[in-house]
Design an enzyme around this catalytic site. Sequence first.
Site, PDB file in Angstrom:
ATOM      1  N   SER A 138      42.427  34.150  43.275  1.00 34.33           N
ATOM      2  CA  SER A 138      43.098  33.067  43.200  1.00 34.33           C
ATOM      3  C   SER A 138      44.075  32.720  44.493  1.00 34.33           C
ATOM      4  CB  SER A 138      44.516  33.212  42.367  1.00 34.33           C
ATOM      5  OG  SER A 138      45.474  32.081  42.496  1.00 34.33           O
ATOM      6  N   TYR A 151      51.552  38.084  38.256  1.00 32.83           N
ATOM      7  CA  TYR A 151      50.300  37.255  38.221  1.00 32.83           C
ATOM      8  C   TYR A 151      49.724  37.164  39.513  1.00 32.83           C
ATOM      9  CZ  TYR A 151      46.577  33.759  38.265  1.00 32.83           C
ATOM     10  OH  TYR A 151      45.389  33.022  38.473  1.00 32.83           O
TER      11      TYR A 151
END
Length: 254
Positions: A138, A151
């Site tokens: 990400s 996360y």
Amino acid sequence: MKLTGNTIFVTGGTSGIGRGLAEALHRLGNKIIISGRRRALLNEIIAVNPGMAAIELDINDPASIKRAAETIIRDFPETNVLFNNAGIMPFDDVAGPIDDATAQGVITTNLLGPIRMSSALIEHLKAQPEATILYTSSVLAFVPLATNAIYSATKAALHSYALSQRFQLRGTGVRVQEIAPPWVDTDLIYKSGDPRAMPLEDFIVQTIAALGTDAPEILVEAVKPLRDNPGASEHALVHAFNQGIVDHPIPVGS
């Protein structure tokens, strides 16, 4: 990686980026094996994608990973691409106590899952004439989102792991590539049509084009400004990035 003639095993291939890329690669002439926990959903997807296959997999369960790897090696021995895409993104608030079960779930799914899956298939991939391991990290691996601190931390760790694995595999036929998406309008958080989120279709087109190169990191144009190493300005960059989210919150659906 080459874009045609592969046999590709995809974790987290039942929705969002995983499904979008699986279907795009399927249309290019690759043999795709998707995986997930829900057999009914897997069956729905392969029904609308003739020729696609599916394997049940709980990425949080080492025994399930072992069974899936054994099935791949037995039933799809030509598998030469592992696409580690499964991930979850719950919100958290590290300014207060963290629920331990939630934290362990995110770490197990997002970090231990791909590590275990890669470990289970690494010797098989090394035996192929050419192979690729793909990881979905990400942009938050590089600029963390404070409202999703755990996360973001798992994606930073996955990026680090991919860097090390790429070096360790340098003398083999296995290539390691990392896909680092921006905010894409999928159900990972909440599919909202927010103009700040990249439409999934646009992301798929740009990502497929970049996958066909030798680039170690697959970056769409929207990610590149945040990927550039902020160096000593990192703290100010992360603060400004998160203040922008505070000022204009991400919509959260039920």
